[in-house]
Scaffold this motif. Structure first.
Motif, PDB file in Angstrom:
ATOM      1  N   ALA A   3       0.821  -1.212   0.000  1.00 43.89           N
ATOM      2  CA  ALA A   3       0.000   0.000   0.000  1.00 43.89           C
ATOM      3  C   ALA A   3       0.855   1.262   0.000  1.00 43.89           C
ATOM      4  O   ALA A   3       0.490   2.278  -0.600  1.00 43.89           O
ATOM      5  N   LEU A   4       2.018   1.206   0.677  1.00 46.53           N
ATOM      6  CA  LEU A   4       2.890   2.386   0.773  1.00 46.53           C
ATOM      7  C   LEU A   4       3.869   2.499  -0.386  1.00 46.53           C
ATOM      8  O   LEU A   4       4.515   3.537  -0.537  1.00 46.53           O
ATOM      9  N   ALA A   5       3.974   1.448  -1.185  1.00 49.58           N
ATOM     10  CA  ALA A   5       4.998   1.404  -2.228  1.00 49.58           C
ATOM     11  C   ALA A   5       4.872   2.601  -3.170  1.00 49.58           C
ATOM     12  O   ALA A   5       3.782   2.902  -3.655  1.00 49.58           O
ATOM     13  N   PRO A   6       5.977   3.295  -3.426  1.00 49.43           N
ATOM     14  CA  PRO A   6       5.921   4.438  -4.348  1.00 49.43           C
ATOM     15  C   PRO A   6       5.737   3.971  -5.781  1.00 49.43           C
ATOM     16  O   PRO A   6       6.061   2.831  -6.138  1.00 49.43           O
ATOM     17  N   ALA A   7       5.192   4.845  -6.596  1.00 50.54           N
ATOM     18  CA  ALA A   7       5.030   4.525  -8.012  1.00 50.54           C
ATOM     19  C   ALA A   7       6.402   4.254  -8.621  1.00 50.54           C
ATOM     20  O   ALA A   7       7.379   4.944  -8.338  1.00 50.54           O
ATOM     21  N   GLY A   8       6.468   3.248  -9.454  1.00 54.10           N
ATOM     22  CA  GLY A   8       7.732   2.898 -10.089  1.00 54.10           C
ATOM     23  C   GLY A   8       8.512   1.831  -9.362  1.00 54.10           C
ATOM     24  O   GLY A   8       9.548   1.377  -9.857  1.00 54.10           O
ATOM     25  N   LEU A   9       8.046   1.405  -8.177  1.00 48.51           N
ATOM     26  CA  LEU A   9       8.743   0.323  -7.486  1.00 48.51           C
ATOM     27  C   LEU A   9       8.538  -0.965  -8.271  1.00 48.51           C
ATOM     28  O   LEU A   9       7.407  -1.407  -8.461  1.00 48.51           O
TER      29      LEU A   9
END
Length: 893
Positions: free
Chosen positions: A441-447
């Motif tokens: 849920a916290l993962a930044p875009a592009g991970l």
């Protein structure tokens, strides 16, 4: 006889026989049997030699040595089985006793198990994210053979290659068994449902064969599909097939409508396939460039990515050297335009390194942080076990007095710690499962590989290994401490002699705990200050009350440039009439959204020709600067009069003007952007710099032209709308206004500009959030550790405190005794932690902005926070010390 002896041994708990004893006993029994049997046969009239041979035959051997070896082997195996059963019996007894001991102290067991579960669970959750991204092979056959290829820009940065470069490398490379090109595309799917813009890719026909993936349904793309004007075909992702087409197997061979054109579905990709190069892509269509590409055509734009596979027997270094040689040696068969001449060579990297280069520092920093939390948890529980060991000195001394050796005591205590670790491990897996969901849920875009984050076999194996190591680590020091010989010399005397040494050990653990906590807190503080500095950077425009959305024209009707212009004009007029809208405009590039459209540029009077470098090109409608709040520095803004038939006008940003015209006026100069044969533009104004890629990036050169005067017509534009009130509340009305011009055109990426600014710092925010959480946990655990040590110390020093009070020590003196001890431990830990934090903060350099890794304010603030926390943790033990009654203490003595 052997069974009787073994039974007696078990009954009397005698040690099992050694191998030498086994051989001696077996030889004795063998000799006795052979002699008795031989004598019996001789008594019946047999010859002595024949009688002995018959006795040996009865034993199944031709000689004594042969029988002896067989019996030795059999006896040894029997003894090994007995030893194994004896070990299992002792283990069961140890586990049963350990479980009973833990049940007798529910408060201690609960606190210790939850503390370890937090550390094990957090570390397992982070490992479940870091492992598939950084360490595990990519989900393709022989993934180590995959590599990416980039062109190099003027400043040495990576630049997307051209399709022309792809064709040359395919023809000339010998170390690559396959090379594929890809480019993002966002077609609009229409039909019975509402028009939907999808993420997809243009790919060469061998793209999936390069990766090593086959369609689950239908066929793969073929070379014939790439031919110019070949029938349009598409491959679907499994999730699109299921979501939009109900997993209908008859979809293969049917036509769907993309951008208003019929396209034949030829296959569906596997459900488990990971497309790591474009995780959101849901369909794939082939490139269809002509065999002979115009040097000014789209085939020579820097807009594709290349992924290749190294041949068996070759290495990545071999491919790197060959590609470098190809770049340095052009051949007549492959003409290269100046902007794709490969003069600076090609950059290659393994596919995994290429995917993770941007997130590796953050993930490694987070992994280091969670390991610190695990270490703190272990130190905390070790301290608790030491305190509990002090309470069990009588029990252990009694066991030692009745014959339990030191090894036996150590084994029992380690069994207890391993059982405690096992309970914590089970709880930790539950914590890890929840933590993995939070990470997604916290993962930044592009991970990359977000879908692979979860508790797989590797994560569970990590949890098991961590649980075992933690169980041993937390139990070893207490086991060795409480099992020393002093514990066997008497109950009361042993207690007094070892209390001081045990107190020193617990104090050392608290020092280590404070030092580890300080490292985490300093890291969190540096990231927090960095985030504050980053978000305080002026983006170059006024983001408040600004709504954005992206609109794409799709369908054959929009093949006509005039129709595209008319649609965007009508939609903009409708948006400006929406109640609450004060200004609106279109732009081809939206700041801080991920857009990055760059072109080469040079000035008419520049001796360097086309060597000015790349600039961001914004095609905007008049009113864009006013809507965004971008300040005018010199000259004028673009105006409604800058129409297609008017002289071509251009606005540049301040950093571009300052670098190219230091101390001069750029107004009136002529600039060409894009193709060499493109039009010349006259600079009519200079505006303030705008952060395009990120708030942390430097000021990039930028030029602005009107959409009508652009050398090509953009099919995708972003709408910026300034409102009187909450911009998010106006989104629905603005979308209806755009659709009033054409209901079939999809609208995506709807967001306020404030939200885009926040999202642009997502990677740093991700690391900050985790470090803050770990820092709070570390601070709490450190406080518990200080409290536990001081509380135990006061309990063990009741006699000393009573004597001090009887001799006239005041309450202030007793408070100082305890507070001084806590402060000394904290100060020692802080001193060590500051040095460790200075070294550890080097891993955060790439995540910091505007803050030194040795920022004194952060270090001082964290030390003061730890001292304040220490004072709070000392309060209760200090209060207990002042309540000791000297009369009661002395009577007890």
């Amino acid at each position: 006889m052997r069974e009787i002896r073994a039974g007696v041994r078990r009954l009397l708990r005698l040690p099992l026989r050694t191998p030498a004893q086994i051989r001696a006993d077996t030889d004795e029994e063998l000799d006795a049997f052979v002699e008795a049997r031989t004598d019996a046969l001789v008594a019946r009239g047999a010859e002595p030699g024949a009688a002995r041979a018959e006795a040996l035959r009865r034993l199944g051997g031709a000689s004594v040595d042969e029988v002896r070896e067989r019996l030795h082997h059999s006896a040894t195996r029997r003894e090994d089985r007995m030893r194994f059963r004896e070990g299992l019996l002792r283990l069961r007894q140890d586990v049963h006793f350990a479980a009973r001991q833990l049940r007798r102290a529910p408060g201690f067991t609960t606190l210790a198990a939850l503390t370890l579960a937090l550390g094990i669970g957090a570390s397992t959750a982070i490992f479940s994210a870091v492992n598939p991204i950084l360490f595990a092979p990519l989900p393709y056959p022989r993934a180590a053979q995959l590599l990416t290829i980039w062109d190099q820009g003027v400043d040495g940065s990576r630049l997307e290659p051209t399709f022309g470069t792809y064709r040359e490398l395919v023809a000339r490379s010998r170390t690559l068994s396959a090379l594929a090109a890809l480019r993002a595309v966002q077609p609009t799917l229409t039909g019975r449902d509402e028009p939907t813009r999808l993420d997809g890719q243009y790919v060469t026909a061998n793209y999936f064969r390069t990766l090593g993936v086959r369609p689950a349904l239908g066929r793969d793309l073929a070379a014939a599909d790439e031919a110019e004007n070949a029938p349009a075909v598409v491959l679907l992702a499994d999730r699109l097939w299921r979501r939009r087409f109900g997993a209908d197997p008859a979809i293969v061979g049917r036509q769907i409508t993309l951008d208003g054109e019929p396209v034949t579905v030829v296959g569906v990709m596997p459900r488990a396939m990971e497309n790591v190069l474009a995780p959101d892509a849901e369909l794939w269509t082939p490139f269809q460039y002509p065999a002979a590409m115009d040097l000014e055509g789209p085939g020579w734009g820097h807009n594709i990515r290349l992924v290749g596979r190294v041949r068996d027997g070759a290495s990545l270094d071999d491919a790197r050297r060959e590609l470098g040689a190809i770049a340095a040696s052009p051949v007549p068969e492959f003409t290269r335009p100046p902007w794709a001449a490969l003069r600076r060579g090609l950059t290659t990297a393994s596919l995994q390194d290429d995917l993770t280069r941007g997130v590796r520092p953050a993930l490694l920093a987070v992994l280091g942080a969670v390991l610190l939390v695990l270490m703190i948890a272990c130190v905390n529980v070790t301290s608790l076990l030491l305190a509990r060991g002090a309470q069990r000195r009588g029990e252990l001394a009694m066991r030692a007095a009745i014959g339990a050796g030191r090894g036996r005591l150590v084994r029992q205590l380690l069994t207890e710690s391993l059982l405690l670790g096992g309970v914590a491990g089970v709880l930790g897996v539950a914590v890890a499962a929840a933590g993995a969901r939070v990470l997604v849920a916290l993962a930044p875009a592009g991970l990359p590989r977000v879908d692979a984050i979860g508790l797989d076999g590797a994560a569970l194996a990590f949890a098991l290994g961590t649980t075992t190591l933690v169980g041993l680590a937390v139990g070893l020091v207490p086991a060795l401490q409480v099992s020393r010989g002093d514990a066997q010399s008497g109950l009361r005397e042993a207690s007094r002699r070892t209390a001081g040494r045990r107190d020193v050990t617990r104090g050392a653990l608290v020092v280590a705990e404070v030092a580890l906590a300080l490292v985490l807190l300093v890291s969190a503080g540096l990231l927090l200050r960095s985030m504050e500095r980053l978000l305080s950077v002026a983006p170059g425009f006024a983001p408040a009350r600004l709504l954005t959305m992206q609109v794409q024209t799709a369908g054959r009707v929009y093949d006509d440039d005039a129709r595209v212009t008319r649609f965007f004009t009508q939609a903009l007029d409708a948006v400006r009439d929406v109640p609450g809208v004060t200004a609106a405009a279109w732009t081809s590039e939206l700041p801080l959204s991920g857009d990055g459209d760059q072109y080469g540029a040079h000035f008419e009077d520049s001796p360097t020709g086309r060597n000015e470098g790349d600039v961001f090109r914004y095609a905007v409608t008049p009113g864009y600067f006013e809507t965004m709040g971008i300040p005018l520095v010199r000259g004028r803004y673009l105006a409604p009069s800058d129409r297609a038939a008017a002289p071509r006008a251009l606005v540049i940003n301040e950093s571009f003007a300052r670098q190219k015209f230091p101390g001069q006026d750029p107004i009136g100069r002529h600039l060409r952007v894009g193709p060499d044969a493109g039009p010349w533009y006259t600079i009519v104004g200079v505006v303030g710099d705008v952060k395009q890629l990120s708030l942390a990036a430097g000021q990039a050169h930028a030029v602005y032209i009107t959409t009508e005067q652009s050398w090509f017509t953009d099919r995708v534009l972003s709408l910026v709308v300034r409102t009187r009130g909450d911009p998010a509340a106006a989104a629905a009305a603005v979308k209806r206004a755009v659709w009033s011009a054409d209901r079939d055109q999809p609208i995506v990426r709807v967001a306020t500009m404030d939200a885009l600014i926040t999202a642009s710092a997502a990677q740093r925010r991700f690391a900050l959030t985790l470090f803050e959480a770990f820092g709070v946990v570390a601070l709490v655990l450190a406080a518990i550790g200080i409290y536990g040590v001081l509380s135990a110390s006061v309990g063990e020093r009741v006699r000393e405190i009573g004597v001090r009070a009887a001799l006239g020590a005041s309450r202030t003196d007793l408070l100082g005794l305890v507070l001084g001890r806590g402060t000394a431990l904290t100060a020692a830990g802080a001193a060590i932690g500051v040095g460790a934090a200075m070294l550890a903060s080097d891993a955060l350099v790439t995540l910091l902005f505007g803050v030194s890794r040795l920022d004194p304010l952060t270090y001082v603030g964290v030390v003061l926070l730890l001292l304040a926390t220490s004072a709070l943790a000392c309060a209760v033990p200090a209060w207990r010390a002042t309540r000791v009654d000297p009369a009661v203490t002395l009577r007890a003595e």
